[in-house]
Design a protein around this motif. Structure first.
Motif, PDB file in Angstrom:
ATOM      1  N   GLY A 127     -62.720 -33.949  65.129  1.00 42.59           N
ATOM      2  CA  GLY A 127     -61.845 -33.556  64.038  1.00 42.59           C
ATOM      3  C   GLY A 127     -60.377 -33.533  64.424  1.00 42.59           C
ATOM      4  O   GLY A 127     -59.900 -34.323  65.240  1.00 42.59           O
ATOM      5  N   THR A 128     -59.640 -32.579  63.853  1.00 36.48           N
ATOM      6  CA  THR A 128     -58.197 -32.489  64.090  1.00 36.48           C
ATOM      7  C   THR A 128     -57.875 -31.987  65.491  1.00 36.48           C
ATOM      8  O   THR A 128     -56.758 -32.154  65.960  1.00 36.48           O
ATOM      9  N   GLU A 129     -58.844 -31.378  66.164  1.00 42.13           N
ATOM     10  CA  GLU A 129     -58.628 -30.890  67.526  1.00 42.13           C
ATOM     11  C   GLU A 129     -58.652 -32.029  68.541  1.00 42.13           C
ATOM     12  O   GLU A 129     -58.371 -31.828  69.719  1.00 42.13           O
ATOM     13  N   ASN A 130     -58.985 -33.234  68.098  1.00 42.23           N
ATOM     14  CA  ASN A 130     -59.158 -34.367  68.987  1.00 42.23           C
ATOM     15  C   ASN A 130     -57.901 -34.679  69.792  1.00 42.23           C
ATOM     16  O   ASN A 130     -57.949 -34.842  71.003  1.00 42.23           O
ATOM     17  N   ARG A 131     -56.757 -34.776  69.156  1.00 44.25           N
ATOM     18  CA  ARG A 131     -55.531 -35.212  69.825  1.00 44.25           C
ATOM     19  C   ARG A 131     -54.904 -34.118  70.687  1.00 44.25           C
ATOM     20  O   ARG A 131     -54.074 -34.414  71.533  1.00 44.25           O
ATOM     21  N   LYS A 132     -55.280 -32.875  70.486  1.00 45.87           N
ATOM     22  CA  LYS A 132     -54.647 -31.779  71.209  1.00 45.87           C
ATOM     23  C   LYS A 132     -54.799 -31.920  72.726  1.00 45.87           C
ATOM     24  O   LYS A 132     -53.873 -31.647  73.480  1.00 45.87           O
ATOM     25  N   ASN A 133     -55.940 -32.351  73.193  1.00 42.41           N
ATOM     26  CA  ASN A 133     -56.209 -32.446  74.623  1.00 42.41           C
ATOM     27  C   ASN A 133     -56.201 -33.888  75.121  1.00 42.41           C
ATOM     28  O   ASN A 133     -56.828 -34.197  76.118  1.00 42.41           O
ATOM     29  N   TYR A 134     -55.469 -34.757  74.455  1.00 41.88           N
ATOM     30  CA  TYR A 134     -55.415 -36.160  74.869  1.00 41.88           C
ATOM     31  C   TYR A 134     -54.136 -36.409  75.657  1.00 41.88           C
ATOM     32  O   TYR A 134     -53.040 -36.042  75.228  1.00 41.88           O
ATOM     33  N   SER A 135     -54.268 -37.009  76.835  1.00 43.28           N
ATOM     34  CA  SER A 135     -53.113 -37.344  77.652  1.00 43.28           C
ATOM     35  C   SER A 135     -52.702 -38.777  77.366  1.00 43.28           C
ATOM     36  O   SER A 135     -53.432 -39.714  77.689  1.00 43.28           O
ATOM     37  N   GLY A 136     -51.537 -38.960  76.784  1.00 37.91           N
ATOM     38  CA  GLY A 136     -51.054 -40.303  76.505  1.00 37.91           C
ATOM     39  C   GLY A 136     -50.717 -41.062  77.777  1.00 37.91           C
ATOM     40  O   GLY A 136     -50.789 -42.276  77.821  1.00 37.91           O
ATOM     41  N   LYS A 137     -50.346 -40.335  78.838  1.00 37.94           N
ATOM     42  CA  LYS A 137     -49.998 -40.987  80.098  1.00 37.94           C
ATOM     43  C   LYS A 137     -51.242 -41.487  80.828  1.00 37.94           C
ATOM     44  O   LYS A 137     -51.317 -42.637  81.239  1.00 37.94           O
ATOM     45  N   ASP A 138     -52.222 -40.602  81.009  1.00 35.52           N
ATOM     46  CA  ASP A 138     -53.418 -40.964  81.776  1.00 35.52           C
ATOM     47  C   ASP A 138     -54.517 -41.574  80.917  1.00 35.52           C
ATOM     48  O   ASP A 138     -55.479 -42.115  81.436  1.00 35.52           O
ATOM     49  N   LYS A 139     -54.427 -41.423  79.618  1.00 32.43           N
ATOM     50  CA  LYS A 139     -55.352 -41.962  78.625  1.00 32.43           C
ATOM     51  C   LYS A 139     -56.678 -41.213  78.422  1.00 32.43           C
ATOM     52  O   LYS A 139     -57.360 -41.509  77.476  1.00 32.43           O
ATOM     53  N   PRO A 140     -57.108 -40.263  79.267  1.00 28.78           N
ATOM     54  CA  PRO A 140     -58.347 -39.540  78.948  1.00 28.78           C
ATOM     55  C   PRO A 140     -58.041 -38.217  78.245  1.00 28.78           C
ATOM     56  O   PRO A 140     -56.900 -37.779  78.170  1.00 28.78           O
ATOM     57  N   HIS A 141     -59.082 -37.591  77.783  1.00 29.02           N
ATOM     58  CA  HIS A 141     -58.980 -36.242  77.243  1.00 29.02           C
ATOM     59  C   HIS A 141     -59.078 -35.280  78.413  1.00 29.02           C
ATOM     60  O   HIS A 141     -59.832 -35.498  79.357  1.00 29.02           O
ATOM     61  N   GLY A 142     -58.332 -34.186  78.367  1.00 27.61           N
ATOM     62  CA  GLY A 142     -58.397 -33.231  79.460  1.00 27.61           C
ATOM     63  C   GLY A 142     -57.427 -32.084  79.277  1.00 27.61           C
ATOM     64  O   GLY A 142     -56.679 -32.018  78.303  1.00 27.61           O
ATOM     65  N   LEU A 143     -57.453 -31.176  80.237  1.00 26.41           N
ATOM     66  CA  LEU A 143     -56.559 -30.032  80.265  1.00 26.41           C
ATOM     67  C   LEU A 143     -55.709 -30.124  81.524  1.00 26.41           C
ATOM     68  O   LEU A 143     -56.196 -30.507  82.587  1.00 26.41           O
ATOM     69  N   LEU A 144     -54.440 -29.750  81.410  1.00 21.87           N
ATOM     70  CA  LEU A 144     -53.544 -29.806  82.550  1.00 21.87           C
ATOM     71  C   LEU A 144     -53.669 -28.523  83.360  1.00 21.87           C
ATOM     72  O   LEU A 144     -53.506 -27.425  82.832  1.00 21.87           O
ATOM     73  N   PHE A 145     -53.967 -28.666  84.633  1.00 25.58           N
ATOM     74  CA  PHE A 145     -54.088 -27.532  85.552  1.00 25.58           C
ATOM     75  C   PHE A 145     -52.851 -27.545  86.436  1.00 25.58           C
ATOM     76  O   PHE A 145     -52.585 -28.526  87.130  1.00 25.58           O
ATOM     77  N   LEU A 146     -52.066 -26.467  86.408  1.00 27.91           N
ATOM     78  CA  LEU A 146     -50.842 -26.366  87.199  1.00 27.91           C
ATOM     79  C   LEU A 146     -51.006 -25.327  88.279  1.00 27.91           C
ATOM     80  O   LEU A 146     -51.667 -24.306  88.086  1.00 27.91           O
ATOM     81  N   ALA A 147     -50.362 -25.567  89.428  1.00 28.51           N
ATOM     82  CA  ALA A 147     -50.410 -24.617  90.540  1.00 28.51           C
ATOM     83  C   ALA A 147     -49.019 -24.422  91.099  1.00 28.51           C
ATOM     84  O   ALA A 147     -48.250 -25.377  91.264  1.00 28.51           O
ATOM     85  N   LEU A 148     -48.660 -23.164  91.350  1.00 33.17           N
ATOM     86  CA  LEU A 148     -47.413 -22.813  92.012  1.00 33.17           C
ATOM     87  C   LEU A 148     -47.724 -22.431  93.445  1.00 33.17           C
ATOM     88  O   LEU A 148     -48.684 -21.697  93.677  1.00 33.17           O
ATOM     89  N   THR A 149     -46.940 -22.882  94.388  1.00 37.79           N
ATOM     90  CA  THR A 149     -47.158 -22.512  95.782  1.00 37.79           C
ATOM     91  C   THR A 149     -45.828 -22.126  96.413  1.00 37.79           C
ATOM     92  O   THR A 149     -44.767 -22.450  95.898  1.00 37.79           O
ATOM     93  N   ASP A 150     -45.914 -21.457  97.549  1.00 41.46           N
ATOM     94  CA  ASP A 150     -44.709 -21.215  98.345  1.00 41.46           C
ATOM     95  C   ASP A 150     -44.604 -22.312  99.385  1.00 41.46           C
ATOM     96  O   ASP A 150     -45.380 -23.268  99.381  1.00 41.46           O
ATOM     97  N   GLU A 151     -43.627 -22.169 100.317  1.00 39.06           N
ATOM     98  CA  GLU A 151     -43.427 -23.213 101.328  1.00 39.06           C
ATOM     99  C   GLU A 151     -44.654 -23.393 102.223  1.00 39.06           C
ATOM    100  O   GLU A 151     -44.899 -24.462 102.760  1.00 39.06           O
ATOM    101  N   LYS A 152     -45.443 -22.335 102.399  1.00 35.57           N
ATOM    102  CA  LYS A 152     -46.617 -22.384 103.279  1.00 35.57           C
ATOM    103  C   LYS A 152     -47.858 -22.919 102.562  1.00 35.57           C
ATOM    104  O   LYS A 152     -48.909 -23.060 103.169  1.00 35.57           O
ATOM    105  N   GLY A 153     -47.771 -23.143 101.278  1.00 38.03           N
ATOM    106  CA  GLY A 153     -48.913 -23.646 100.528  1.00 38.03           C
ATOM    107  C   GLY A 153     -49.782 -22.542  99.928  1.00 38.03           C
ATOM    108  O   GLY A 153     -50.830 -22.803  99.363  1.00 38.03           O
ATOM    109  N   THR A 154     -49.338 -21.294 100.032  1.00 36.56           N
ATOM    110  CA  THR A 154     -50.098 -20.172  99.481  1.00 36.56           C
ATOM    111  C   THR A 154     -49.882 -20.075  97.985  1.00 36.56           C
ATOM    112  O   THR A 154     -48.769 -20.176  97.512  1.00 36.56           O
TER     113      THR A 154
END
Length: 154
Positions: A127-154
């Motif tokens: 339905g209308t929820e189809n385009r919400k999780n579509y990545s135009g850059k990578d072309k698949p459907h998905g969710l973006l997972f982001l991570a913040l780290t410090d200089e040590k990788g923690t």
């Protein structure tokens, strides 16, 4: 006359999945489920917390169909969906809030905060929820997972 008997020679088949996660990950999720059940005062459930953890991790890791995972555990697909939503809530409650994570990095003397992300593939929605999780850059459907780290990788 209707015949609701299975076809001759047909038998139920179990669906197996190789789950490349560590035992500590399964134990962590099972402990979260166990604590949640105790907090809610649940008297009984169809499966143990360990079985629920493995089922949910298989759905999340391999994008297994809910109906396939439900059949092997003698529960309905809606029950597996409820388990997945429950575990996602339990895991997200453990994650630090963004403002607190940035404050902790600043308090520890960090000045650089690398931001990294990856697209976690998901099934296509209807339905209308189809385009919400579509990545135009990578072309698949998905969710973006982001991570913040410090200089040590923690």
């Amino acid at each position: 006359m209707k015949n609701n008997q299975p076809a001759e020679g047909s038998q139920e088949a179990a669906h197996q999945v190789r789950l490349p996660v560590s035992k500590s990950t399964i134990d962590l999720v099972a402990d979260l489920i166990r604590k949640q059940r105790k907090r809610l005062g649940t008297r009984w459930r169809k499966v143990t917390p360990g079985t629920q953890a493995i089922t949910v991790l298989a759905v999340l890791r391999h994008d297994q169909r809910l109906l396939d995972m439900a059949g092997g555990n003698d529960v309905s697909a809606s029950t597996v969906r409820r388990w997945v939503i429950e575990v996602i809530g339990l895991l997200s409650a453990r994650a630090p809030r963004l403002d607190r994570a940035l404050k902790k990095i600043a308090d520890d003397g960090g000045v650089v905060v690398p931001l990294d992300g990856t697209l976690v593939r998901t099934r296509r929605r209807t339905g209308t929820e189809n385009r919400k999780n579509y990545s135009g850059k990578d072309k698949p459907h998905g969710l973006l997972f982001l991570a913040l780290t410090d200089e040590k990788g923690t």
